[in-house]
Design a protein around this motif. Structure first.
Motif, PDB file in Angstrom:
ATOM      1  N   MET A   1       0.955  -1.128  -0.145  1.00  0.00           N
ATOM      2  CA  MET A   1       0.032  -0.019  -0.050  1.00  0.00           C
ATOM      3  C   MET A   1       0.872   1.256  -0.131  1.00  0.00           C
ATOM      4  SD  MET A   1      -2.890   1.156   3.033  1.00  0.00           S
ATOM      5  CE  MET A   1      -3.838  -0.517   3.157  1.00  0.00           C
ATOM      6  N   GLY A   2       0.409   2.024  -0.670  1.00  0.00           N
ATOM      7  CA  GLY A   2       1.373   3.415  -1.016  1.00  0.00           C
ATOM      8  C   GLY A   2       1.347   4.137   0.167  1.00  0.00           C
ATOM      9  N   LEU A   3       2.185   5.242   0.517  1.00  0.00           N
ATOM     10  CA  LEU A   3       2.234   6.026   1.704  1.00  0.00           C
ATOM     11  C   LEU A   3       0.981   6.912   1.934  1.00  0.00           C
ATOM     12  CD1 LEU A   3       4.056   6.476   4.147  1.00  0.00           C
ATOM     13  CD2 LEU A   3       4.748   8.608   2.930  1.00  0.00           C
ATOM     14  N   PHE A   4       0.436   7.611   0.884  1.00  0.00           N
ATOM     15  CA  PHE A   4      -0.738   8.320   0.933  1.00  0.00           C
ATOM     16  C   PHE A   4      -1.977   7.526   1.166  1.00  0.00           C
ATOM     17  CE2 PHE A   4      -3.885  10.596  -1.355  1.00  0.00           C
ATOM     18  CZ  PHE A   4      -3.912  11.945  -0.846  1.00  0.00           C
ATOM     19  N   LYS A   5      -2.090   6.390   0.568  1.00  0.00           N
ATOM     20  CA  LYS A   5      -3.163   5.346   0.923  1.00  0.00           C
ATOM     21  C   LYS A   5      -3.102   5.003   2.451  1.00  0.00           C
ATOM     22  CE  LYS A   5      -5.691   1.828  -1.115  1.00  0.00           C
ATOM     23  NZ  LYS A   5      -6.507   1.329  -2.229  1.00  0.00           N
ATOM     24  N   LYS A   6      -1.850   4.546   2.798  1.00  0.00           N
ATOM     25  CA  LYS A   6      -1.973   4.278   4.280  1.00  0.00           C
ATOM     26  C   LYS A   6      -2.084   5.446   5.017  1.00  0.00           C
ATOM     27  CE  LYS A   6       2.059   0.951   5.021  1.00  0.00           C
ATOM     28  NZ  LYS A   6       3.702   0.721   4.946  1.00  0.00           N
ATOM     29  N   LEU A   7      -1.568   6.520   5.059  1.00  0.00           N
ATOM     30  CA  LEU A   7      -2.325   7.667   5.897  1.00  0.00           C
ATOM     31  C   LEU A   7      -3.825   7.901   6.034  1.00  0.00           C
ATOM     32  CD1 LEU A   7      -1.120  10.190   7.346  1.00  0.00           C
ATOM     33  CD2 LEU A   7      -0.982  11.450   5.482  1.00  0.00           C
ATOM     34  N   PHE A   8      -4.244   8.055   4.606  1.00  0.00           N
ATOM     35  CA  PHE A   8      -5.599   8.239   4.668  1.00  0.00           C
ATOM     36  C   PHE A   8      -6.371   7.099   5.175  1.00  0.00           C
ATOM     37  CE2 PHE A   8      -4.053  11.887   2.813  1.00  0.00           C
ATOM     38  CZ  PHE A   8      -5.067  12.952   3.354  1.00  0.00           C
ATOM     39  N   THR A   9      -6.041   5.714   5.115  1.00  0.00           N
ATOM     40  CA  THR A   9      -6.804   4.588   5.690  1.00  0.00           C
ATOM     41  C   THR A   9      -6.869   4.756   7.189  1.00  0.00           C
ATOM     42  OG1 THR A   9      -6.351   3.362   3.701  1.00  0.00           O
ATOM     43  CG2 THR A   9      -6.657   2.188   5.894  1.00  0.00           C
ATOM     44  N   ASN A  10      -5.971   5.575   7.771  1.00  0.00           N
ATOM     45  CA  ASN A  10      -6.236   5.835   9.105  1.00  0.00           C
ATOM     46  C   ASN A  10      -7.360   6.666   9.337  1.00  0.00           C
ATOM     47  OD1 ASN A  10      -4.091   4.776  11.121  1.00  0.00           O
ATOM     48  ND2 ASN A  10      -2.884   5.362   9.114  1.00  0.00           N
ATOM     49  N   CYS A  11      -8.078   7.132   8.360  1.00  0.00           N
ATOM     50  CA  CYS A  11      -9.210   7.959   8.742  1.00  0.00           C
ATOM     51  C   CYS A  11     -10.460   7.160   9.281  1.00  0.00           C
ATOM     52  CB  CYS A  11      -9.910   8.581   7.500  1.00  0.00           C
ATOM     53  SG  CYS A  11      -8.970   9.940   6.770  1.00  0.00           S
ATOM     54  N   ALA A  12     -10.283   5.526   8.960  1.00  0.00           N
ATOM     55  CA  ALA A  12     -11.327   4.761   9.387  1.00  0.00           C
ATOM     56  C   ALA A  12     -11.186   4.342  10.622  1.00  0.00           C
ATOM     57  CB  ALA A  12     -11.273   3.354   8.339  1.00  0.00           C
ATOM     58  N   CYS A  13     -10.121   4.112  11.054  1.00  0.00           N
ATOM     59  CA  CYS A  13      -9.817   3.732  12.501  1.00  0.00           C
ATOM     60  C   CYS A  13      -8.329   4.056  12.805  1.00  0.00           C
ATOM     61  CB  CYS A  13      -9.958   2.213  12.681  1.00  0.00           C
ATOM     62  SG  CYS A  13      -9.692   1.815  14.446  1.00  0.00           S
ATOM     63  N   PRO A  14      -8.142   5.181  13.242  1.00  0.00           N
ATOM     64  CA  PRO A  14      -6.755   5.736  13.570  1.00  0.00           C
ATOM     65  C   PRO A  14      -5.934   5.025  14.371  1.00  0.00           C
ATOM     66  CG  PRO A  14      -8.199   7.532  13.572  1.00  0.00           C
ATOM     67  CD  PRO A  14      -8.998   6.427  13.651  1.00  0.00           C
ATOM     68  N   GLN A  15      -4.558   4.678  13.784  1.00  0.00           N
ATOM     69  CA  GLN A  15      -3.749   3.642  14.745  1.00  0.00           C
ATOM     70  C   GLN A  15      -2.264   4.278  14.560  1.00  0.00           C
ATOM     71  OE1 GLN A  15      -4.961   0.142  12.568  1.00  0.00           O
ATOM     72  NE2 GLN A  15      -5.498  -0.934  14.839  1.00  0.00           N
ATOM     73  N   GLY A  16      -1.648   4.049  15.541  1.00  0.00           N
ATOM     74  CA  GLY A  16       0.014   4.250  15.556  1.00  0.00           C
ATOM     75  C   GLY A  16       0.356   5.729  15.133  1.00  0.00           C
ATOM     76  N   ARG A  17       1.503   5.992  14.933  1.00  0.00           N
ATOM     77  CA  ARG A  17       1.947   7.385  14.311  1.00  0.00           C
ATOM     78  C   ARG A  17       1.086   7.870  13.205  1.00  0.00           C
ATOM     79  NH1 ARG A  17       6.438   8.904  11.451  1.00  0.00           N
ATOM     80  NH2 ARG A  17       6.713   6.883  10.794  1.00  0.00           N
ATOM     81  N   MET A  18       0.900   7.376  12.195  1.00  0.00           N
ATOM     82  CA  MET A  18      -0.014   7.999  11.303  1.00  0.00           C
ATOM     83  C   MET A  18      -1.316   8.183  11.573  1.00  0.00           C
ATOM     84  SD  MET A  18       0.973   6.297   7.405  1.00  0.00           S
ATOM     85  CE  MET A  18       2.462   6.265   6.895  1.00  0.00           C
ATOM     86  N   GLY A  19      -1.739   7.316  12.580  1.00  0.00           N
ATOM     87  CA  GLY A  19      -3.075   7.383  13.154  1.00  0.00           C
ATOM     88  C   GLY A  19      -3.219   8.738  13.819  1.00  0.00           C
ATOM     89  N   ARG A  20      -2.223   9.063  14.755  1.00  0.00           N
ATOM     90  CA  ARG A  20      -1.898  10.220  15.652  1.00  0.00           C
ATOM     91  C   ARG A  20      -1.993  11.550  14.652  1.00  0.00           C
ATOM     92  NH1 ARG A  20       0.682   6.520  18.632  1.00  0.00           N
ATOM     93  NH2 ARG A  20       2.887   7.173  18.290  1.00  0.00           N
ATOM     94  N   ALA A  21      -1.240  11.427  13.677  1.00  0.00           N
ATOM     95  CA  ALA A  21      -1.052  12.524  12.408  1.00  0.00           C
ATOM     96  C   ALA A  21      -2.284  12.902  12.107  1.00  0.00           C
ATOM     97  CB  ALA A  21       0.230  12.191  11.681  1.00  0.00           C
ATOM     98  N   MET A  22      -3.125  11.869  11.652  1.00  0.00           N
ATOM     99  CA  MET A  22      -4.435  12.093  11.022  1.00  0.00           C
ATOM    100  C   MET A  22      -5.379  12.704  11.923  1.00  0.00           C
ATOM    101  SD  MET A  22      -6.133  11.833   8.340  1.00  0.00           S
ATOM    102  CE  MET A  22      -4.980  11.233   7.053  1.00  0.00           C
ATOM    103  N   LEU A  23      -5.180  12.288  13.185  1.00  0.00           N
ATOM    104  CA  LEU A  23      -6.261  12.817  14.012  1.00  0.00           C
ATOM    105  C   LEU A  23      -6.104  14.366  14.246  1.00  0.00           C
ATOM    106  CD1 LEU A  23      -6.091   9.909  16.640  1.00  0.00           C
ATOM    107  CD2 LEU A  23      -8.162  10.894  15.638  1.00  0.00           C
ATOM    108  N   LYS A  24      -4.830  14.789  14.232  1.00  0.00           N
ATOM    109  CA  LYS A  24      -4.326  16.037  14.253  1.00  0.00           C
ATOM    110  C   LYS A  24      -4.925  16.868  13.326  1.00  0.00           C
ATOM    111  CE  LYS A  24      -0.039  17.015  16.960  1.00  0.00           C
ATOM    112  NZ  LYS A  24       1.389  17.146  16.806  1.00  0.00           N
TER     113      LYS A  24
END
Ligand SMILES: C[S@@+](CC[C@H](N)C(=O)[O-])C[C@H]1O[C@@H](n2cnc3c(N)ncnc32)[C@H](O)[C@@H]1O
Length: 203
Positions: A1-24
């Protein structure tokens, strides 16, 4: 999975470092939709309010600002979201704001508890909307309102292509589901083609 897709998939259920960035990021970038949508609801002082899929907790703050003496509850399936929402609301946590982990499908609240239930940018991820809407209806007081705020509508494949597990609906589909679940006086408000607030009242 590409980085962009990995980051935005965290909208569904934020997890870990990318999840924290997405929540901010979501706490900031959902402000225009949330401020516009909440202003349509006619929030009153002293209300007991639930925000489902509360993410990083900015909506809880925005609700608190609009209702003096209110009590605001947040629930989210993601542990990361719950932690961020608690941190953002630390000053009033467990006094005026209460946050717990759980799903829209099975809400851990008594029947007829809330004057208002909100769902900002989250129904795309709920597993079975008719059952979830019944659950929202159960926890609302008679005359209580349910407000669904969305900024991605049916046919917007830009988002469904990058966020795994996302299902988009038209405002009319959501209104029909609210009607089927027994809500009355259902209304659709639009800010621009893709931003909508759909409101229903528990009979
Ligand atoms: C796109 S984020 C929006 C977060 C927040 N409402 C906002 O506007 O910034 C969607 C949130 O819904 C949560 N969520 C997804 N499915 C859920 C479910 N079945 N029950 C409760 N929360 C859910 C996710 O964990 C995530 O925090």
């Amino acid at each position: 999975m590409g980085l962009f897709k990995k980051l935005f998939t965290n909208c569904a259920c934020p997890q870990g470092r990318m999840g924290r960035a997405m929540l901010k990021f979501m706490n900031l970038c959902h402000a225009p939709l949330t401020n516009w949508g909440l202003n349509l609801v006619g929030i009153q002082d002293g209300w007991t309010i639930l925000d489902i899929g509360c993410g990083g907790g900015a909506t809880l703050q925005r609700l608190l600002k609009r209702s003096q003496g209110s009590t605001v509850y947040g629930i989210d399936i993601s542990e990361e979201s719950v932690a961020k929402a608690r941190q953002v609301n630390a000053r009033v946590l467990n006094k005026q704001v209460f946050v717990c982990q759980g799903s829209a499908e099975q809400l851990p609240y008594d029947d007829e508890t809330f004057d208002l239930v909100t769902a900002v940018e989250t129904v795309y991820f709920w597993p079975h909307l008719p059952a979830c809407f019944q659950e929202v209806r159960r926890v609302l007081k008679q005359g209580g309102k349910f407000a669904i705020l969305i900024e991605v509508v049916e046919g917007d494949s830009m988002w469904t292509n990058v966020v795994e597990g996302m299902k988009v609906y038209s405002p009319e589909e959501l209104q029909a589901l609210l009607n089927e679940a027994g809500f009355i006086h259902t209304e659709i408000h639009r800010m621009k083609p893709s931003n909508a607030t759909i409101i229903g009242v528990k009979a």
